[in-house]
Structures are given as structure tokens and as C-alpha cells.
Write a protein that holds these residues in place. Structure first.
Motif, short mmCIF file in Angstrom:
data_model
loop_
_atom_site.label_atom_id
_atom_site.label_comp_id
_atom_site.label_asym_id
_atom_site.label_seq_id
_atom_site.Cartn_x
_atom_site.Cartn_y
_atom_site.Cartn_z
N HIS A 147 -15.81 -12.79 -14.61
CA HIS A 147 -16.85 -12.01 -13.37
C HIS A 147 -18.37 -11.94 -13.79
CE1 HIS A 147 -18.34 -9.66 -10.03
NE2 HIS A 147 -18.44 -8.79 -10.78
N ARG A 148 -19.23 -12.28 -12.74
CA ARG A 148 -20.64 -12.06 -13.27
C ARG A 148 -21.21 -11.38 -12.27
NH1 ARG A 148 -25.22 -16.36 -14.78
NH2 ARG A 148 -27.12 -14.64 -15.03
N GLU A 149 -21.74 -10.10 -12.58
CA GLU A 149 -22.42 -9.02 -11.76
C GLU A 149 -23.64 -9.78 -11.17
OE1 GLU A 149 -21.91 -5.46 -10.16
OE2 GLU A 149 -20.86 -6.08 -11.78
N GLN A 150 -23.47 -9.77 -9.89
CA GLN A 150 -24.81 -10.43 -9.28
C GLN A 150 -25.95 -9.19 -9.02
OE1 GLN A 150 -25.08 -13.24 -8.44
NE2 GLN A 150 -23.06 -14.24 -8.96
N PRO A 151 -27.22 -9.71 -9.12
CA PRO A 151 -28.33 -8.96 -8.86
C PRO A 151 -28.27 -8.14 -7.82
CG PRO A 151 -29.09 -11.19 -9.36
CD PRO A 151 -27.57 -11.19 -9.10
N ALA A 152 -28.70 -6.95 -7.86
CA ALA A 152 -28.59 -5.91 -6.58
C ALA A 152 -29.40 -6.33 -5.58
CB ALA A 152 -29.00 -4.45 -7.08
N HIS A 153 -30.68 -6.94 -5.70
CA HIS A 153 -31.62 -7.56 -4.78
C HIS A 153 -30.81 -8.59 -4.08
CE1 HIS A 153 -32.84 -10.99 -7.13
NE2 HIS A 153 -32.69 -10.37 -8.04
N ALA A 154 -30.18 -9.54 -4.65
CA ALA A 154 -29.31 -10.59 -3.77
C ALA A 154 -28.46 -9.94 -3.05
CB ALA A 154 -28.75 -11.56 -4.84
N LEU A 155 -27.76 -8.95 -3.51
CA LEU A 155 -26.50 -8.36 -2.56
C LEU A 155 -27.29 -7.81 -1.48
CD1 LEU A 155 -24.05 -7.41 -5.31
CD2 LEU A 155 -24.17 -9.28 -3.98
N GLU A 156 -28.20 -6.90 -1.75
CA GLU A 156 -29.13 -6.07 -0.66
C GLU A 156 -29.62 -7.15 0.40
OE1 GLU A 156 -30.27 -3.32 1.60
OE2 GLU A 156 -29.07 -3.13 -0.22
N ALA A 157 -29.94 -8.45 -0.08
CA ALA A 157 -30.42 -9.29 0.85
C ALA A 157 -29.23 -9.69 2.07
CB ALA A 157 -31.14 -10.51 0.19
N VAL A 158 -27.95 -10.04 1.32
CA VAL A 158 -27.06 -10.26 2.12
C VAL A 158 -26.68 -9.25 2.96
CG1 VAL A 158 -24.64 -10.66 2.01
CG2 VAL A 158 -26.11 -11.73 0.34
N ARG A 159 -26.76 -7.93 2.79
CA ARG A 159 -26.55 -6.81 3.54
C ARG A 159 -27.44 -6.94 4.56
NH1 ARG A 159 -23.66 -2.31 2.69
NH2 ARG A 159 -23.59 -2.88 0.43
N ARG A 160 -28.85 -7.09 4.41
CA ARG A 160 -29.71 -7.14 5.09
C ARG A 160 -29.61 -8.08 6.50
NH1 ARG A 160 -33.30 -7.67 2.01
NH2 ARG A 160 -34.23 -9.57 2.08
N HIS A 161 -29.16 -9.17 5.96
CA HIS A 161 -29.06 -10.30 7.08
C HIS A 161 -27.96 -10.11 7.68
CE1 HIS A 161 -32.18 -13.09 5.37
NE2 HIS A 161 -31.72 -12.95 4.43
N ALA A 162 -26.82 -9.55 7.35
CA ALA A 162 -25.35 -9.04 7.84
C ALA A 162 -25.89 -8.06 9.00
CB ALA A 162 -24.61 -8.64 7.08
N LEU A 163 -26.72 -7.08 8.60
CA LEU A 163 -26.76 -5.94 9.56
C LEU A 163 -27.98 -6.56 10.66
CD1 LEU A 163 -26.74 -3.02 7.38
CD2 LEU A 163 -24.96 -3.77 8.86
N SER A 164 -28.80 -7.57 10.47
CA SER A 164 -29.67 -7.77 11.30
C SER A 164 -28.99 -8.87 12.45
CB SER A 164 -30.79 -8.89 10.74
OG SER A 164 -30.21 -10.04 10.38
N ALA A 165 -27.84 -8.98 12.44
CA ALA A 165 -26.99 -9.83 13.52
C ALA A 165 -26.54 -9.13 14.34
CB ALA A 165 -25.95 -10.67 12.72
N ASP A 166 -26.50 -9.46 15.57
CA ASP A 166 -25.74 -8.90 16.52
C ASP A 166 -24.02 -8.69 16.21
OD1 ASP A 166 -24.30 -11.18 18.18
OD2 ASP A 166 -26.46 -11.93 17.98
#
Length: 249
Positions: free
Chosen positions: A147-166
Motif C-alpha cells: 500500500h502507498r499512502e496517497q497525498p492528503a491534497h489529492a484525497l481532499e480534491a476527490v472529496r471536494r469533487h464528490a461533495l460538489s455533485a448533486d
């Protein structure tokens, strides 16, 4: 006895309607069975935000023969999820998508054979780069099976896009990430980077390689066909949401 217009999870009732229609109503487009909306076990009436999406759902009801098989009515079940479950659980749904991003399929290429590894690099590399450039989702591929820990900023970007969706789009993303094993592929399909069929092909580069070497057995072929139909439905789901807001006549 099955109440007309009412569906209980796990049951496979006889088809209890003759006609299927789509009609503009308060808050969206209604799917009607003999003039009445089908309802979930919790009482939610089937309602979609665009006519195109309602027609996608209606086509599933029209396709039912002697029995109503909700197990194959993915758009219908996804619509009820978007109406009932997602509105009060958006953060939890986004968390689920982020968890997939933290272990995204595209970040774990095979170590061998070299031909497979080269194919994965050629097909997955451009998708990861596009996610980085267009979405700010800068996931880092692993150099092995650990397992490779992913950068926090990358995961936060995923969260931001998800929560921007209806709610309907977020439901589609939550359906897509386990289907593909990849948050990046689900986000890319939503954004129109590729078709559902192409997203599914990208998710199974390893399997396709193995099939090219050893052949395809019947059970695996049936599973592939079933999952491919789900990927095609998800493409239609996202494109149906793009068709525009409710505009009753």
C-alpha cells in the motif's frame, strides 16, 4: 400480496402494470406505471431531475416481462438511493469515494509480466495525468504491491469533487467506484473523458491480459457481460443528468 405500485426489496413480484410513462411533476419528472408512480419500501415516489434520466428509468420498467426483477434494474435502484439515502449521508458517501481513491486500482500496476505492466502504463498513465491536470487529483502510483499512502491534497480534491455533485450524481459516483475499483475512473466517466465501456475496459486491463493468455471461461464471460451492462447504464445515468434541469411543459 404486492400492493400495486409498491416494491419491497428482495421480492420479485409479477408485473403488475401495463403502461409505462414519463410525466413532468412537482420537483422533477415522474415515472408512472398505469398512471401511478412506483414507490420504494419507505414510500418514496420515483422522481428524476431530468426527463432523460426518467426515461432511462422508465425503460427498465418497460423491459420487465412476467416478473419485476429489481436486481437488474440498476437505474431504478440508483434513483431511489439518490432520493432516500444520499441526501442525509453525503459526507459518508464522499468518505467512501475517498477510501477508494486511497487504494485506487490505477495506482497499483502489476510487477510482472512486462507486457502487462507496459499495457497498464500506456492506458492508465494518461488517465492519472488528466486527473492531476484537470481535477487536481494527483495520485501517486505504487512501485509494488504494498500500500502507498496517497497525498492528503489529492484525497481532499476527490472529496471536494464528490461533495460538489448533486445527490443523483453523487449516487452515480458511489455506484461507479466499486464497479471500477477506481475513484479516478468514476470521476472521469462523470466528466465525459470516456464511455462506460471504455472505463470498464480500463478497469480490467489485468483480466483482459490474462484472457488473452489463457482464454475465457463461461462463468467469467457472464460476469464480465453483467458488469459491462452496469458500466453502460452508468454512462447513460451521467449523460441523462447533463440533459438539463426540469422544464415542465
Amino acid at each position: 400480496m404486492v400492493q400495486k405500485g409498491f416494491i419491497e426489496p428482495g421480492e420479485k413480484p409479477r408485473r403488475f402494470y401495463e403502461t409505462v410513462a414519463v410525466e413532468a411533476g412537482e420537483g422533477g419528472w415522474r415515472v408512472l406505471l398505469d398512471g401511478r408512480p412506483p414507490r420504494s419500501s419507505r414510500g418514496a415516489a420515483l422522481l428524476a431531475p431530468t426527463r432523460a434520466l426518467a426515461e432511462l428509468v422508465a425503460a427498465e420498467w418497460e423491459a420487465q416481462a412476467r416478473h419485476v426483477d429489481l436486481a437488474v434494474m440498476h437505474a431504478t435502484r440508483l434513483a431511489f438511493t439518490a432520493l432516500e439515502a444520499v441526501p442525509t449521508a453525503r459526507e459518508a458517501v464522499a468518505d467512501q469515494i475517498v477510501r477508494y481513491a486511497g487504494n485506487d486500482l490505477l495506482c497499483y500496476p502489476a510487477e510482472a509480466p512486462e507486457g502487462l505492466r507496459a499495457r497498464q502504463a500506456a492506458e492508465w498513465g494518461p488517465v492519472l495525468e488528466r486527473a492531476r491536470a484537470e481535477l487536481g487529483v494527483a495520485l501517486e502510483p505504487s512501485q509494488g504491491i504494498l500500500h502507498r499512502e496517497q497525498p492528503a491534497h489529492a484525497l481532499e480534491a476527490v472529496r471536494r469533487h464528490a461533495l460538489s455533485a448533486d445527490d443523483f450524481t453523487l449516487s452515480g459516483l458511489a455506484f461507479g467506484v466499486p464497479l471500477f475499483g477506481s475513484a479516478v475512473l468514476a470521476l472521469g466517466l462523470w466528466r465525459g473523458w470516456f464511455s462506460g465501456e471504455d472505463a470498464f475496459a480500463l478497469s480490467r486491463v489485468d483480466e483482459a491480459w490474462q484472457e488473452s493468455q489463457w482464454g475465457i471461461d463461461e462463468e467469467a464471460a457472464e460476469r464480465t457481460a453483467r458488469l459491462l451492462s452496469e458500466a453502460r447504464m452508468l454512462e447513460a445515468w451521467f449523460r441523462g443528468l447533463e440533459a438539463g434541469p426540469v422544464s415542465p411543459a
